[in-house]
Design a protein around this motif. Sequence first.
Motif, PDB file in Angstrom:
ATOM      1  N   GLY A 346       0.946  -1.199   0.123  1.00 56.64           N
ATOM      2  CA  GLY A 346       0.142   0.020  -0.121  1.00 56.64           C
ATOM      3  C   GLY A 346       0.895   1.132   0.111  1.00 56.64           C
ATOM      4  N   ALA A 347       1.931   1.573   0.513  1.00 56.14           N
ATOM      5  CA  ALA A 347       2.835   2.078   0.355  1.00 56.14           C
ATOM      6  C   ALA A 347       3.088   3.004  -1.161  1.00 56.14           C
ATOM      7  CB  ALA A 347       4.256   2.322   1.044  1.00 56.14           C
ATOM      8  N   PRO A 348       2.706   4.289  -1.400  1.00 58.14           N
ATOM      9  CA  PRO A 348       2.816   4.487  -2.752  1.00 58.14           C
ATOM     10  C   PRO A 348       4.122   4.674  -3.263  1.00 58.14           C
ATOM     11  CG  PRO A 348       2.342   6.425  -1.664  1.00 58.14           C
ATOM     12  CD  PRO A 348       2.213   5.191  -0.600  1.00 58.14           C
ATOM     13  N   THR A 349       4.431   4.461  -4.494  1.00 59.83           N
ATOM     14  CA  THR A 349       5.836   4.623  -5.128  1.00 59.83           C
ATOM     15  C   THR A 349       6.281   6.003  -4.813  1.00 59.83           C
ATOM     16  OG1 THR A 349       5.275   3.269  -6.766  1.00 59.83           O
ATOM     17  CG2 THR A 349       7.233   4.200  -6.948  1.00 59.83           C
ATOM     18  N   LEU A 350       7.297   6.121  -4.536  1.00 58.00           N
ATOM     19  CA  LEU A 350       8.084   7.531  -4.153  1.00 58.00           C
ATOM     20  C   LEU A 350       8.727   8.080  -5.395  1.00 58.00           C
ATOM     21  CD1 LEU A 350       9.355   7.076  -0.472  1.00 58.00           C
ATOM     22  CD2 LEU A 350       7.170   7.822  -1.323  1.00 58.00           C
ATOM     23  N   VAL A 351       8.139   8.709  -6.231  1.00 58.61           N
ATOM     24  CA  VAL A 351       8.684   9.399  -7.370  1.00 58.61           C
ATOM     25  C   VAL A 351       8.639  11.003  -7.342  1.00 58.61           C
ATOM     26  CG1 VAL A 351       8.556   9.796  -9.978  1.00 58.61           C
ATOM     27  CG2 VAL A 351       8.313   7.519  -8.865  1.00 58.61           C
ATOM     28  N   GLU A 352       9.657  11.647  -7.153  1.00 60.78           N
ATOM     29  CA  GLU A 352       9.643  12.850  -7.201  1.00 60.78           C
ATOM     30  C   GLU A 352       9.799  13.485  -8.628  1.00 60.78           C
ATOM     31  OE1 GLU A 352      12.084  16.867  -4.978  1.00 60.78           O
ATOM     32  OE2 GLU A 352      12.936  14.823  -4.624  1.00 60.78           O
ATOM     33  N   LEU A 353       8.777  14.242  -8.859  1.00 63.96           N
ATOM     34  CA  LEU A 353       8.691  14.524 -10.133  1.00 63.96           C
ATOM     35  C   LEU A 353       8.970  16.128 -10.515  1.00 63.96           C
ATOM     36  CD1 LEU A 353       7.557  13.511 -12.860  1.00 63.96           C
ATOM     37  CD2 LEU A 353       5.212  14.527 -12.267  1.00 63.96           C
ATOM     38  N   ILE A 354       9.809  16.573 -11.286  1.00 62.29           N
ATOM     39  CA  ILE A 354      10.387  17.753 -11.522  1.00 62.29           C
ATOM     40  C   ILE A 354       9.582  18.285 -12.593  1.00 62.29           C
ATOM     41  CG2 ILE A 354      11.933  19.362 -12.508  1.00 62.29           C
ATOM     42  CD1 ILE A 354      14.184  17.197 -11.470  1.00 62.29           C
ATOM     43  N   SER A 355       9.038  17.801 -13.720  1.00 61.62           N
ATOM     44  CA  SER A 355       8.205  18.354 -14.775  1.00 61.62           C
ATOM     45  C   SER A 355       7.542  17.258 -15.417  1.00 61.62           C
ATOM     46  CB  SER A 355       8.911  19.060 -15.829  1.00 61.62           C
ATOM     47  OG  SER A 355       9.992  18.499 -16.183  1.00 61.62           O
ATOM     48  N   PHE A 356       6.129  17.782 -16.100  1.00 59.64           N
ATOM     49  CA  PHE A 356       5.573  16.764 -16.745  1.00 59.64           C
ATOM     50  C   PHE A 356       4.716  17.642 -17.896  1.00 59.64           C
ATOM     51  CE2 PHE A 356       1.370  14.296 -17.482  1.00 59.64           C
ATOM     52  CZ  PHE A 356       2.151  13.429 -18.253  1.00 59.64           C
ATOM     53  N   THR A 357       5.150  17.472 -19.361  1.00 58.05           N
ATOM     54  CA  THR A 357       4.529  18.437 -20.079  1.00 58.05           C
ATOM     55  C   THR A 357       3.929  17.543 -21.382  1.00 58.05           C
ATOM     56  OG1 THR A 357       6.659  18.795 -21.388  1.00 58.05           O
ATOM     57  CG2 THR A 357       5.989  20.223 -19.479  1.00 58.05           C
ATOM     58  N   ALA A 358       2.975  18.177 -22.148  1.00 54.05           N
ATOM     59  CA  ALA A 358       2.520  17.493 -23.254  1.00 54.05           C
ATOM     60  C   ALA A 358       2.210  18.546 -24.377  1.00 54.05           C
ATOM     61  CB  ALA A 358       1.244  16.786 -22.949  1.00 54.05           C
ATOM     62  N   ALA A 359       2.938  18.406 -25.419  1.00 61.90           N
ATOM     63  CA  ALA A 359       2.936  19.438 -26.448  1.00 61.90           C
ATOM     64  C   ALA A 359       2.441  18.803 -27.945  1.00 61.90           C
ATOM     65  CB  ALA A 359       4.277  20.124 -26.875  1.00 61.90           C
ATOM     66  N   GLY A 360       1.638  19.279 -28.722  1.00 64.69           N
ATOM     67  CA  GLY A 360       1.075  18.758 -29.734  1.00 64.69           C
ATOM     68  C   GLY A 360       1.650  19.280 -31.025  1.00 64.69           C
ATOM     69  N   PHE A 361       1.628  18.746 -31.940  1.00 63.70           N
ATOM     70  CA  PHE A 361       2.174  19.054 -33.177  1.00 63.70           C
ATOM     71  C   PHE A 361       1.613  18.291 -34.575  1.00 63.70           C
ATOM     72  CE2 PHE A 361       5.638  19.010 -36.593  1.00 63.70           C
ATOM     73  CZ  PHE A 361       5.423  20.260 -36.970  1.00 63.70           C
ATOM     74  N   ARG A 362       1.072  18.827 -35.520  1.00 61.20           N
ATOM     75  CA  ARG A 362       0.314  18.046 -36.288  1.00 61.20           C
ATOM     76  C   ARG A 362      -0.500  16.775 -35.633  1.00 61.20           C
ATOM     77  NH1 ARG A 362       4.898  18.130 -41.230  1.00 61.20           N
ATOM     78  NH2 ARG A 362       4.815  20.303 -41.538  1.00 61.20           N
ATOM     79  N   ASN A 363      -0.104  15.535 -36.164  1.00 65.97           N
ATOM     80  CA  ASN A 363      -1.068  14.402 -35.747  1.00 65.97           C
ATOM     81  C   ASN A 363      -0.128  13.787 -34.530  1.00 65.97           C
ATOM     82  OD1 ASN A 363       1.177  13.426 -37.205  1.00 65.97           O
ATOM     83  ND2 ASN A 363      -0.140  11.984 -38.035  1.00 65.97           N
ATOM     84  N   ARG A 364       0.129  14.372 -33.748  1.00 66.88           N
ATOM     85  CA  ARG A 364       0.959  13.614 -32.547  1.00 66.88           C
ATOM     86  C   ARG A 364       1.224  14.513 -31.371  1.00 66.88           C
ATOM     87  NH1 ARG A 364       4.809  14.405 -36.581  1.00 66.88           N
ATOM     88  NH2 ARG A 364       6.479  15.460 -36.102  1.00 66.88           N
ATOM     89  N   SER A 373      14.122  11.828  -8.211  1.00 66.76           N
ATOM     90  CA  SER A 373      14.619  10.554  -7.836  1.00 66.76           C
ATOM     91  C   SER A 373      13.224   9.564  -7.829  1.00 66.76           C
ATOM     92  CB  SER A 373      14.787  10.740  -6.107  1.00 66.76           C
ATOM     93  OG  SER A 373      13.731  11.270  -5.640  1.00 66.76           O
ATOM     94  N   GLU A 374      13.582   8.200  -7.623  1.00 67.16           N
ATOM     95  CA  GLU A 374      12.546   7.075  -8.002  1.00 67.16           C
ATOM     96  C   GLU A 374      13.018   6.291  -7.075  1.00 67.16           C
ATOM     97  OE1 GLU A 374      12.222   6.258 -12.050  1.00 67.16           O
ATOM     98  OE2 GLU A 374      12.862   8.126 -12.561  1.00 67.16           O
ATOM     99  N   ILE A 375      11.886   5.833  -5.995  1.00 68.74           N
ATOM    100  CA  ILE A 375      12.206   4.971  -5.094  1.00 68.74           C
ATOM    101  C   ILE A 375      11.066   3.517  -5.480  1.00 68.74           C
ATOM    102  CG2 ILE A 375      12.320   4.026  -2.481  1.00 68.74           C
ATOM    103  CD1 ILE A 375      13.088   6.983  -1.976  1.00 68.74           C
ATOM    104  N   ASP A 376      11.803   2.526  -5.480  1.00 65.94           N
ATOM    105  CA  ASP A 376      10.876   1.302  -5.657  1.00 65.94           C
ATOM    106  C   ASP A 376      10.143   1.354  -6.812  1.00 65.94           C
ATOM    107  OD1 ASP A 376       9.821  -1.229  -5.021  1.00 65.94           O
ATOM    108  OD2 ASP A 376       7.808  -0.314  -4.275  1.00 65.94           O
ATOM    109  N   ASN A 377      10.553   1.951  -8.054  1.00 66.51           N
ATOM    110  CA  ASN A 377       9.643   2.373  -9.229  1.00 66.51           C
ATOM    111  C   ASN A 377      10.146   1.318 -10.230  1.00 66.51           C
ATOM    112  OD1 ASN A 377       8.069   3.667 -11.134  1.00 66.51           O
ATOM    113  ND2 ASN A 377       9.633   4.968 -11.724  1.00 66.51           N
ATOM    114  N   ALA A 378       9.133   0.723 -10.776  1.00 58.31           N
ATOM    115  CA  ALA A 378       9.387  -0.164 -11.893  1.00 58.31           C
ATOM    116  C   ALA A 378       9.226   0.433 -13.351  1.00 58.31           C
ATOM    117  CB  ALA A 378       8.143  -1.172 -11.787  1.00 58.31           C
ATOM    118  N   GLY A 379       8.543   1.591 -13.461  1.00 57.46           N
ATOM    119  CA  GLY A 379       8.202   2.188 -14.559  1.00 57.46           C
ATOM    120  C   GLY A 379       6.891   2.942 -14.833  1.00 57.46           C
ATOM    121  N   PHE A 380       6.537   3.540 -15.998  1.00 59.41           N
ATOM    122  CA  PHE A 380       5.512   4.504 -15.999  1.00 59.41           C
ATOM    123  C   PHE A 380       4.456   4.061 -17.229  1.00 59.41           C
ATOM    124  CE2 PHE A 380       9.316   6.737 -14.738  1.00 59.41           C
ATOM    125  CZ  PHE A 380       8.767   7.492 -13.742  1.00 59.41           C
TER     126      PHE A 380
END
Length: 453
Positions: A346-364, A373-380
């Motif tokens: 039950g303890a959440p993954t400890l991921v300290e996020l600096i930034s998260f952005t989404a930018a559109g261009f044409r069809n993507r 930092s990432e503690i006990d993180n398998a991935g995203f």
Amino acid sequence: SVVTFQSNEPLTAELNGFTISGGTGTYLSAFDWTAGGGILCYSASPTIKNNKVIENTSENEGGGIACYYSSDQTIEGNTISYNSAGSTLSIGFGGGISVWSDNITIKNNTISDNSAGTNSTFGFGGGFQCASSTTGTIENNTIIGNSAGSSNTLGYGGGIACWDGSSLTIKGNIICDNSSGVLWICWPSIYYAFGGGIFLGDVPSNPPTKLINNTIAYNTVKFGYGGGIFLSFPESQIEITNSIFYKNSDYFGIGGQIAWWSGNPEPILTYCNYQLSSGVAPGAGNINEDPVFVDPSICDYHLQSTSPCIDVGNNNPVILTGLTTDIDGEDRIQNGTVDMGADEGGAPTLVELISFTAAGFRNRVAIEWETASEIDNAGFHIWRSRADNNSAEGEWIRVTEQLIPAKGGPTWGAEYTFVDRAVLPGHTCYYRLEDISYKGISTLHDPVLTRWK
């Protein structure tokens, strides 16, 4: 037997780091049967540690390991799999491990896919069996996929069989996906199978048998009673606490979780998640909820962060019996209160996020993020929501087919990029980041908005 100890070897004698395979047991003239397909301990107490005991057989007992008349023996950190006992028309005891007249500690082992009594009349303890006044502790083992009996033989205790005056403290184990065999007819008598997960027979009141913080799920009895546990003539009430009983089943559908003979002392359940068709089992702190395992289909019985079993147990039995770690070796009590079951999750993954952005261009859309930092993180994973109506968030859809592997660690971060090509210009979309721990626990981060033409 591949390895034998028969010369009063003490606990300091150690078998460590070997692969034990292909054994067929040793004939014991005192009993007129064969025991210890892989390892035989007779009047000896060696430490058996960090070995692979696989694909051994014994005509009668202890397909993987058999122990007789030992004292204070330890079996720890081994993989004990695909062993079998009971290959003749008699009784098979302990497909993985069999113990007689011993005081034993069985800890941190994987005991899986063993069988007892496949080709004999009876099978006791597909994974483990103990008899003849054995005492000891079964702690933090993964006991999965074992069977006692078969399609035409009788079984007692697919995972564990403890009987004949034996008494154990069974704590912190995952006991799942085990089974016991069908009924056996010897006219005019009819015999049934008992205890898909655990069979407890003739256990004494002193010392008492106790079950603490076990996960007992998806065990079955093919034709009999007690999918999770069957109790047969215990001398006193057996205490069961902080445990999860879920999706166990028996043939008759009346004792799927726990069954016992009429007139026998009933078990005392407290602080357990005990599945019933309705209502809650009597006893302090009991609940009846989906435990929200990570993925039972692949035998992953860790708790997700949304599990109702988190932080609702009773600390006292854990402290009194010295259960300090969970099935993964992590601290047993976190956030002040112990969880139900074998996993302290039950303890959440400890991921300290600096930034998260989404930018559109044409069809993507290019999604970029950076971690500190990432503690006990398998991935995203990346999730997307179309939000065309008044910029309100719509239904979330996961756009990553596979987990994006983690590159950061406890003291360093990483940069990531993912391109979403399944979008069209002119729409408003939200994106959000999900990180997944090695236990399968999910943490969702705040969404970001992207709009382009």
